[in-house]
Design an enzyme around this catalytic site. Structure first.
Site, short mmCIF file in Angstrom:
data_model
loop_
_atom_site.label_atom_id
_atom_site.label_comp_id
_atom_site.label_asym_id
_atom_site.label_seq_id
_atom_site.Cartn_x
_atom_site.Cartn_y
_atom_site.Cartn_z
N ASN A 173 0.83 -1.53 0.10
CA ASN A 173 0.23 -0.05 0.01
C ASN A 173 0.91 1.37 -0.11
O ASN A 173 1.47 1.31 0.92
CB ASN A 173 -0.94 0.08 1.26
CG ASN A 173 -1.82 1.05 1.14
OD1 ASN A 173 -1.37 2.48 1.36
ND2 ASN A 173 -3.30 0.68 1.40
N SER A 189 -7.75 -9.35 4.58
CA SER A 189 -8.70 -9.63 3.75
C SER A 189 -8.76 -7.93 2.45
O SER A 189 -9.35 -7.04 3.00
CB SER A 189 -9.84 -9.28 4.81
OG SER A 189 -11.24 -9.69 3.81
N CYS A 218 -10.42 -5.26 -0.25
CA CYS A 218 -11.62 -4.60 0.30
C CYS A 218 -12.72 -4.28 -1.17
O CYS A 218 -12.21 -5.71 -2.33
CB CYS A 218 -10.84 -3.04 0.61
SG CYS A 218 -10.22 -1.90 -1.83
N GLU A 270 -2.92 -5.48 -3.21
CA GLU A 270 -3.17 -6.03 -4.42
C GLU A 270 -2.97 -6.01 -5.87
O GLU A 270 -2.48 -5.63 -6.75
CB GLU A 270 -5.03 -6.70 -4.26
CG GLU A 270 -4.99 -7.14 -2.74
CD GLU A 270 -5.82 -6.31 -1.46
OE1 GLU A 270 -5.33 -5.37 -1.68
OE2 GLU A 270 -6.61 -7.01 -0.94
N ASP A 319 -8.17 4.40 3.77
CA ASP A 319 -7.05 3.89 2.65
C ASP A 319 -8.49 2.85 1.79
O ASP A 319 -8.96 2.90 1.29
CB ASP A 319 -6.25 3.13 3.20
CG ASP A 319 -5.54 2.41 2.72
OD1 ASP A 319 -4.79 2.35 1.54
OD2 ASP A 319 -6.06 0.71 2.38
N CYS A 362 -10.74 -4.09 -4.74
CA CYS A 362 -9.77 -5.02 -4.76
C CYS A 362 -10.15 -6.55 -5.30
O CYS A 362 -9.48 -7.22 -6.41
CB CYS A 362 -8.53 -5.07 -3.77
SG CYS A 362 -7.18 -3.93 -3.56
N HIS A 387 -2.81 -0.30 -2.53
CA HIS A 387 -3.69 -1.28 -1.71
C HIS A 387 -2.52 -2.56 -2.37
O HIS A 387 -1.74 -2.58 -3.57
CB HIS A 387 -4.89 -1.84 -2.12
CG HIS A 387 -5.70 -0.99 -1.72
ND1 HIS A 387 -7.31 -1.17 -1.54
CD2 HIS A 387 -5.67 0.27 -1.13
CE1 HIS A 387 -8.02 -0.08 -0.62
NE2 HIS A 387 -6.99 0.96 -0.46
#
Lengths: 193, 193
Positions: free
Chosen positions: A81, A116, A118, A94, A181, A121, A92
């Site tokens: 991130n 986990s 968002c 990912e 974020d 993503c 992020h």
């Protein structure tokens, strides 16, 4: 030319941390395929967490991700991130790792994320054809695992205790950065009204 | 110091094309607030389409987007798809413009996109708090307008005939690039099996 990490060297914290920090395209100078083959799910998740730690030390949100080729076990993308570091509204773990990997067929890879995913993503993961995603923390965030599964993505939970503790610490220290974020500055400003 | 585009100059194609190509942070050397105030929805959409045209001429997917501050009418972010140019798996018009704008409160802005947003971009738009999105082409793609509206985003359709024709031409010329842009290389490879 030999490399630092090979058939004889052990998989330990120092090795995984060096891998986390080395630019993906330069990994070949650090490790060879004999070492690569020794790495397991838990090691890749630890690399994602070490990337999260790197982000935290830069003043950012501690979330990292790693993408691994299912056949060769090679890392083809990774990142963390950079909301703060690059003033980037959606880089992020990912998205960062996917951007690093570039224009490849993600159905032949596995993505390891320290937290986990968002909504954005998770949507990107199934839209880019990922078949398997490994999630390192459903304690601090969760909710999109059923969405991914409904799109045919295999989701494995492999919680990493160090990653969970790090994210808890970050959220306690910087709750507004955490909120920004996930939902943007609009959400932070709405909370101040 | 005066600038090329001011209270006396007309809003025409040459002016809008120069604005499209000028880096956002340098726009102040090209136009002043008197000119900015003359720009309307149709002009901003035309800038998005001129960005799409720039992308097409680079060999990329012709999709562009512009983000405008609702109060000052100033452009705060813009960009175009760079799947090919940067080997970037999700740098669509919208993601490109949002990345260009950086860490701002998007609820105070309007995003103009030359093409109806994909699932990832639509999710990013509501997750980042956009209150208004203007869509320039629902002829070649559509479907996420109801999703955005269900999340409280005002969606206005303002089709731009030049943008529609350009996208139709691109899709006829490079159908696989178009598919990859929406669903990744995995979808392209699956089609070849």
């Amino acid at each position: 030319m030999t490399v630092l990490l090979n058939a004889e060297t052990q998989v330990n914290s120092e090795a995984l941390n060096a891998i986390a920090h080395m630019p993906t395209k330069s990994l070949g100078v650090l490790l060879d395929s004999n070492f690569t083959r020794k790495l397991c799910d838990k090691d890749f998740m630890r690399i994602a967490v070490l990337l999260a730690k790197k982000g935290y030390e830069e003043g950012g949100c501690p979330i990292g991700a790693v993408i691994v080729d299912n056949e060769t076990n090679q890392i083809v993308g990774k990142g963390h991130n950079t909301l703060v570091q690059e003033s980037h509204p959606y880089n992020h773990g990912e998205t960062s790792a996917i951007r690093d990997a570039g224009r490849i067929d993600f159905s032949k890879t596995t993505l390891y994320t320290s937290l986990s995913p968002c909504d954005v993503c998770a949507t990107l993961l199934y839209m880019r054809g990922f078949q398997r995603v490994v999630v390192g923390d459903i304690t601090n965030a969760s909710g999109n695992e059923p969405l991914l599964e409904s799109k045919g993505v295999q989701v494995d939970i492999l919680e990493d205790e160090q990653g969970i503790v790090l994210y808890q610490q970050f959220r306690a220290e910087k709750p507004e950065q955490d909120l920004e974020d996930w939902q943007g500055l609009a959400a932070v400003n709405a909370g101040h009204k």
